[in-house]
Design a protein around this motif. Structure first.
Motif, PDB file in Angstrom:
ATOM      1  N   LEU A  23     -25.146  32.196  26.163  1.00 56.10           N
ATOM      2  CA  LEU A  23     -24.564  30.889  26.489  1.00 56.10           C
ATOM      3  C   LEU A  23     -25.617  29.788  26.431  1.00 56.10           C
ATOM      4  O   LEU A  23     -25.371  28.707  25.872  1.00 56.10           O
ATOM      5  N   ILE A  24     -26.786  30.041  26.994  1.00 53.08           N
ATOM      6  CA  ILE A  24     -27.861  29.038  26.995  1.00 53.08           C
ATOM      7  C   ILE A  24     -28.342  28.787  25.566  1.00 53.08           C
ATOM      8  O   ILE A  24     -28.549  27.636  25.157  1.00 53.08           O
ATOM      9  N   LEU A  25     -28.510  29.861  24.789  1.00 54.18           N
ATOM     10  CA  LEU A  25     -28.958  29.697  23.404  1.00 54.18           C
ATOM     11  C   LEU A  25     -27.960  28.884  22.586  1.00 54.18           C
ATOM     12  O   LEU A  25     -28.357  28.041  21.767  1.00 54.18           O
ATOM     13  N   LEU A  26     -26.665  29.112  22.789  1.00 55.64           N
ATOM     14  CA  LEU A  26     -25.650  28.334  22.077  1.00 55.64           C
ATOM     15  C   LEU A  26     -25.755  26.848  22.412  1.00 55.64           C
ATOM     16  O   LEU A  26     -25.676  25.987  21.525  1.00 55.64           O
ATOM     17  N   ALA A  27     -25.932  26.543  23.680  1.00 51.25           N
ATOM     18  CA  ALA A  27     -26.029  25.143  24.103  1.00 51.25           C
ATOM     19  C   ALA A  27     -27.301  24.489  23.575  1.00 51.25           C
ATOM     20  O   ALA A  27     -27.263  23.354  23.083  1.00 51.25           O
ATOM     21  N   LEU A  28     -28.418  25.190  23.679  1.00 54.77           N
ATOM     22  CA  LEU A  28     -29.674  24.632  23.166  1.00 54.77           C
ATOM     23  C   LEU A  28     -29.576  24.379  21.672  1.00 54.77           C
ATOM     24  O   LEU A  28     -30.047  23.350  21.175  1.00 54.77           O
ATOM     25  N   ASP A  29     -28.954  25.311  20.953  1.00 55.56           N
ATOM     26  CA  ASP A  29     -28.773  25.149  19.515  1.00 55.56           C
ATOM     27  C   ASP A  29     -27.928  23.910  19.224  1.00 55.56           C
ATOM     28  O   ASP A  29     -28.247  23.131  18.332  1.00 55.56           O
ATOM     29  N   GLU A  30     -26.867  23.721  19.997  1.00 54.63           N
ATOM     30  CA  GLU A  30     -26.006  22.552  19.792  1.00 54.63           C
ATOM     31  C   GLU A  30     -26.757  21.249  20.048  1.00 54.63           C
ATOM     32  O   GLU A  30     -26.512  20.237  19.402  1.00 54.63           O
ATOM     33  N   GLY A  32     -29.940  20.956  19.509  1.00 58.66           N
ATOM     34  CA  GLY A  32     -31.098  20.911  18.617  1.00 58.66           C
ATOM     35  C   GLY A  32     -32.410  21.118  19.358  1.00 58.66           C
ATOM     36  O   GLY A  32     -33.438  20.559  18.975  1.00 58.66           O
ATOM     37  N   ARG A  33     -32.362  21.919  20.412  1.00 58.37           N
ATOM     38  CA  ARG A  33     -33.544  22.151  21.244  1.00 58.37           C
ATOM     39  C   ARG A  33     -33.889  23.631  21.306  1.00 58.37           C
ATOM     40  O   ARG A  33     -33.050  24.481  21.039  1.00 58.37           O
ATOM     41  N   PRO A 144     -21.775  17.491  24.943  1.00 61.59           N
ATOM     42  CA  PRO A 144     -22.451  18.779  24.803  1.00 61.59           C
ATOM     43  C   PRO A 144     -23.554  18.797  23.747  1.00 61.59           C
ATOM     44  O   PRO A 144     -24.458  19.623  23.811  1.00 61.59           O
ATOM     45  N   SER A 145     -23.486  17.890  22.789  1.00 64.16           N
ATOM     46  CA  SER A 145     -24.509  17.861  21.751  1.00 64.16           C
ATOM     47  C   SER A 145     -25.747  17.067  22.173  1.00 64.16           C
ATOM     48  O   SER A 145     -26.770  17.115  21.503  1.00 64.16           O
ATOM     49  N   GLU A 146     -25.658  16.375  23.291  1.00 61.62           N
ATOM     50  CA  GLU A 146     -26.765  15.524  23.728  1.00 61.62           C
ATOM     51  C   GLU A 146     -27.600  16.141  24.846  1.00 61.62           C
ATOM     52  O   GLU A 146     -28.814  16.147  24.788  1.00 61.62           O
ATOM     53  N   GLY A 147     -26.949  16.603  25.894  1.00 61.95           N
ATOM     54  CA  GLY A 147     -27.709  17.068  27.050  1.00 61.95           C
ATOM     55  C   GLY A 147     -28.359  15.902  27.781  1.00 61.95           C
ATOM     56  O   GLY A 147     -28.130  14.739  27.450  1.00 61.95           O
TER      57      GLY A 147
END
Length: 151
Positions: A23-30, A32-33, A144-147
């Motif tokens: 889940l964390i990897l998916l969010a970081l990927d979205e 761009g981090r 979700p793409s910004e964080g």
């Protein structure tokens, strides 16, 4: 047929990442981090906090995601006002999503088979939780793409 997120989830699972890490990897990927330290920290949530007796890593990882987008991370920063409500919405959703398994603990979801993730159950919950977190974020004005901004 799997979408891109589903394929990415399978790939990450095949590389040995657990539900919370995926889940964390998916969010970081979205966003761009990259953040290997955060991914390592998420491993503490794997397998129901280690022995399957704790809450499912999908739930704790999803809660961690909401905190990633809405929590305090620096001295001069505050959590977003809606974070407690977002966490409550996630908890209510996950409780309903896991009713069929008899509870929110990893052991309940895996039917007592600790350490043996069930591709259908676990994969389905990871996918659904990721979609639910994204929906909660968007409904509360977070992209979700910004964080949160990086200092």
């Amino acid at each position: 047929m799997l979408d891109d997120t589903g394929l990415k989830m399978m790939e990450l699972g095949g590389k040995g990442y657990c539900c919370s890490q995926i889940l964390i990897l998916l969010a970081l990927d979205e966003m761009g981090r990259e953040n290997p330290d955060l991914i390592r920290a998420a491993s503490g949530l794997c397998n129901g906090l280690g022995d399957c007796s704790g809450l499912c890593g999908v739930y704790t990882g999803a809660a961690m995601l909401l905190g990633l987008y809405g929590g305090k991370g620096e001295d001069m920063e505050e959590s977003v006002d809606v974070l407690p409500l977002m966490l409550e919405e996630l908890r209510d959703w996950f409780a309903a999503a896991t009713t069929q398994y008899g509870g929110m603990a990893c052991r309940d979801i895996l039917d007592g088979r600790c350490g043996q993730p069930d591709a259908a159950r676990c994969g389905g919950l990871v996918s659904a939780a990721y979609a639910q977190v994204r929906e909660i974020l968007v409904n509360n004005g977070l992209d979700p793409s910004e964080g949160r901004s990086l200092s």
